[in-house]
Design a protein around this motif. Structure first.
Motif, PDB file in Angstrom:
ATOM      1  N   ASP A 102      31.701  32.877  54.607  1.00 51.22           N
ATOM      2  CA  ASP A 102      32.846  33.063  53.713  1.00 51.22           C
ATOM      3  C   ASP A 102      33.716  31.816  53.578  1.00 51.22           C
ATOM      4  OD1 ASP A 102      32.181  35.763  53.153  1.00 51.22           O
ATOM      5  OD2 ASP A 102      33.022  36.360  55.069  1.00 51.22           O
ATOM      6  N   ASN A 154      34.648  25.549  50.662  1.00 55.30           N
ATOM      7  CA  ASN A 154      34.604  25.944  49.256  1.00 55.30           C
ATOM      8  C   ASN A 154      35.158  24.812  48.393  1.00 55.30           C
ATOM      9  OD1 ASN A 154      34.264  27.455  46.954  1.00 55.30           O
ATOM     10  ND2 ASN A 154      36.011  28.804  47.321  1.00 55.30           N
ATOM     11  N   GLN A 157      41.627  30.005  48.921  1.00 57.67           N
ATOM     12  CA  GLN A 157      41.500  30.991  49.992  1.00 57.67           C
ATOM     13  C   GLN A 157      41.362  32.411  49.436  1.00 57.67           C
ATOM     14  OE1 GLN A 157      44.530  30.389  53.037  1.00 57.67           O
ATOM     15  NE2 GLN A 157      44.602  28.221  52.538  1.00 57.67           N
ATOM     16  N   THR A 158      40.609  33.216  50.148  1.00 52.95           N
ATOM     17  CA  THR A 158      40.376  34.619  49.809  1.00 52.95           C
ATOM     18  C   THR A 158      40.575  35.465  51.061  1.00 52.95           C
ATOM     19  OG1 THR A 158      38.038  34.534  50.398  1.00 52.95           O
ATOM     20  CG2 THR A 158      38.617  33.923  48.124  1.00 52.95           C
ATOM     21  N   LEU A 168      45.780  30.105  47.283  1.00 50.25           N
ATOM     22  CA  LEU A 168      45.089  31.386  47.133  1.00 50.25           C
ATOM     23  C   LEU A 168      44.248  31.402  45.864  1.00 50.25           C
ATOM     24  CD1 LEU A 168      44.817  34.346  48.185  1.00 50.25           C
ATOM     25  CD2 LEU A 168      46.754  34.908  46.719  1.00 50.25           C
ATOM     26  N   ASP A 169      43.077  31.994  45.957  1.00 54.88           N
ATOM     27  CA  ASP A 169      42.242  32.223  44.775  1.00 54.88           C
ATOM     28  C   ASP A 169      42.996  33.177  43.844  1.00 54.88           C
ATOM     29  OD1 ASP A 169      40.287  33.187  42.946  1.00 54.88           O
ATOM     30  OD2 ASP A 169      38.689  32.751  44.374  1.00 54.88           O
ATOM     31  N   ARG A 223      42.255  34.919  41.465  1.00 61.32           N
ATOM     32  CA  ARG A 223      41.616  36.183  41.091  1.00 61.32           C
ATOM     33  C   ARG A 223      42.193  37.361  41.876  1.00 61.32           C
ATOM     34  NH1 ARG A 223      35.507  35.533  42.191  1.00 61.32           N
ATOM     35  NH2 ARG A 223      36.376  34.389  43.986  1.00 61.32           N
ATOM     36  N   ALA A 224      42.787  37.060  43.025  1.00 63.08           N
ATOM     37  CA  ALA A 224      43.365  38.137  43.831  1.00 63.08           C
ATOM     38  C   ALA A 224      44.491  38.851  43.097  1.00 63.08           C
ATOM     39  CB  ALA A 224      43.879  37.580  45.157  1.00 63.08           C
ATOM     40  N   ILE A 251      39.027  40.137  43.400  1.00 66.15           N
ATOM     41  CA  ILE A 251      37.849  39.420  43.866  1.00 66.15           C
ATOM     42  C   ILE A 251      36.795  40.444  44.247  1.00 66.15           C
ATOM     43  CG2 ILE A 251      36.960  37.846  45.644  1.00 66.15           C
ATOM     44  CD1 ILE A 251      39.846  36.732  45.849  1.00 66.15           C
ATOM     45  N   GLU A 307      36.838  43.112  47.179  1.00 64.04           N
ATOM     46  CA  GLU A 307      38.183  43.162  47.750  1.00 64.04           C
ATOM     47  C   GLU A 307      39.112  43.963  46.842  1.00 64.04           C
ATOM     48  OE1 GLU A 307      38.789  41.891  50.627  1.00 64.04           O
ATOM     49  OE2 GLU A 307      37.287  40.318  50.927  1.00 64.04           O
ATOM     50  N   SER A 365      42.372  44.228  44.770  1.00 59.45           N
ATOM     51  CA  SER A 365      43.286  43.251  44.205  1.00 59.45           C
ATOM     52  C   SER A 365      44.666  43.442  44.818  1.00 59.45           C
ATOM     53  CB  SER A 365      43.370  43.403  42.690  1.00 59.45           C
ATOM     54  OG  SER A 365      44.161  44.522  42.342  1.00 59.45           O
TER      55      SER A 365
END
Length: 259
Positions: free
Chosen positions: A7, A24, A31-32, A66-67, A69-70, A76, A79, A81
């Motif tokens: 991850d 990444n 971060q995710t 932070l990514d 997409r969260a 994500i 996960e 949201s």
């Protein structure tokens, strides 16, 4: 020796030194929640012999935060949201944030010294991850920013306590409330960075600092770290008493009289 690789987190150990690398790079080490779980696991898999942990990011950025997409409705993959989390109970939301924070809380363990090697972006969660470490060595292209407030949020990944401790409450408020960038030269001037070097010197500077930390006996470093960590919470006389108690333990240990 590889201890963990999942991850976006790669952990290796070599003698008394562990290296935690964010991998990444294509997304500037965004971060995710999965990365946070892996970072928390990294702290649990370290062998007892580890004295120094180096945290770095692959590519040109330490971590751009932070990514995003969260925050999107679909979140994500795999996960919940953050919008879905917000619809839960106060207890569930508190528990979720507490789990996220575990990725940021073990770096200041009393038995080791952690060093963040920061280049490029250290934004939001990336800034807080750098703050999680005991020490920060920065390339001169490093740029810190706490963007949470501009998104209607607060820094909640254990970064506010070390930030205030390093720069004071007034400057911490200004940095967080404005979301402005703090470049490497300012970071060194105000105490965020222990050392600033050119990008090509970053690895060597971290290696030199690691060697210097390992040169002193482990127990002396552990005792000193504990003394300094608790100093602001103690009165002057309480700190003097803590120094005496620590030195008593060290002298007895050196004399072969320890437990």
């Amino acid at each position: 020796m590889t201890l963990l690789d999942k991850d976006g987190v790669h952990v290796t150990a070599d003698g008394e030194v562990a290296t935690v690398t964010l991998t990444n790079a294509a997304k500037r080490n965004a971060q995710t929640p999965a990365m946070w779980r892996a970072l928390a696991e990294a702290g649990r898999v370290l062998p007892g012999a580890i004295r120094v942990v180096v945290l770095r990011g692959e590519g040109t950025s330490f971590s751009a935060g932070l990514d995003r997409r969260a925050f999107e409705p679909e979140g994500i993959e795999g996960e919940l949201s953050f919008l879905e989390l917000a619809r839960g109970s106060d207890e569930d939301l508190d528990a979720a944030i507490a789990e996220f924070q575990q990725a940021f809380t073990w770096w200041r363990r009393p038995d080791l010294v952690s060093i963040a090697a920061v280049q490029g972006h250290a934004i939001g969660a990336g800034f807080q991850l750098a703050l999680a470490c005991d020490l920060r060595v920065c390339a001169d292209d490093a740029r810190f920013a706490m963007r949470e407030t501009s998104l209607g949020l607060v820094p909640d990944l254990a970064g506010t306590h070390p930030l205030v401790g390093l720069v004071g409450p007034a400057r911490a408020l200004e940095i967080c409330a404005t979301g402005r960038s703090v470049h490497a030269d300012e970071a060194e001037r105000i105490g965020l960075a222990n050392l600033v070097v050119t990008p090509d010197q970053l690895d060597g500077a971290v290696a030199d600092l690691t060697a210097a930390l390992l040169a002193a006996p482990r127990n002396a470093v552990v005792e000193t770290k504990a003394l300094l960590a608790g100093a602001t919470a103690r009165s002057y006389d309480e700190q003097r008493a803590a120094e005496r108690a620590a030195q008593t333990r060290r002298l007895r240990d050196l004399a072969g009289l320890g437990d």
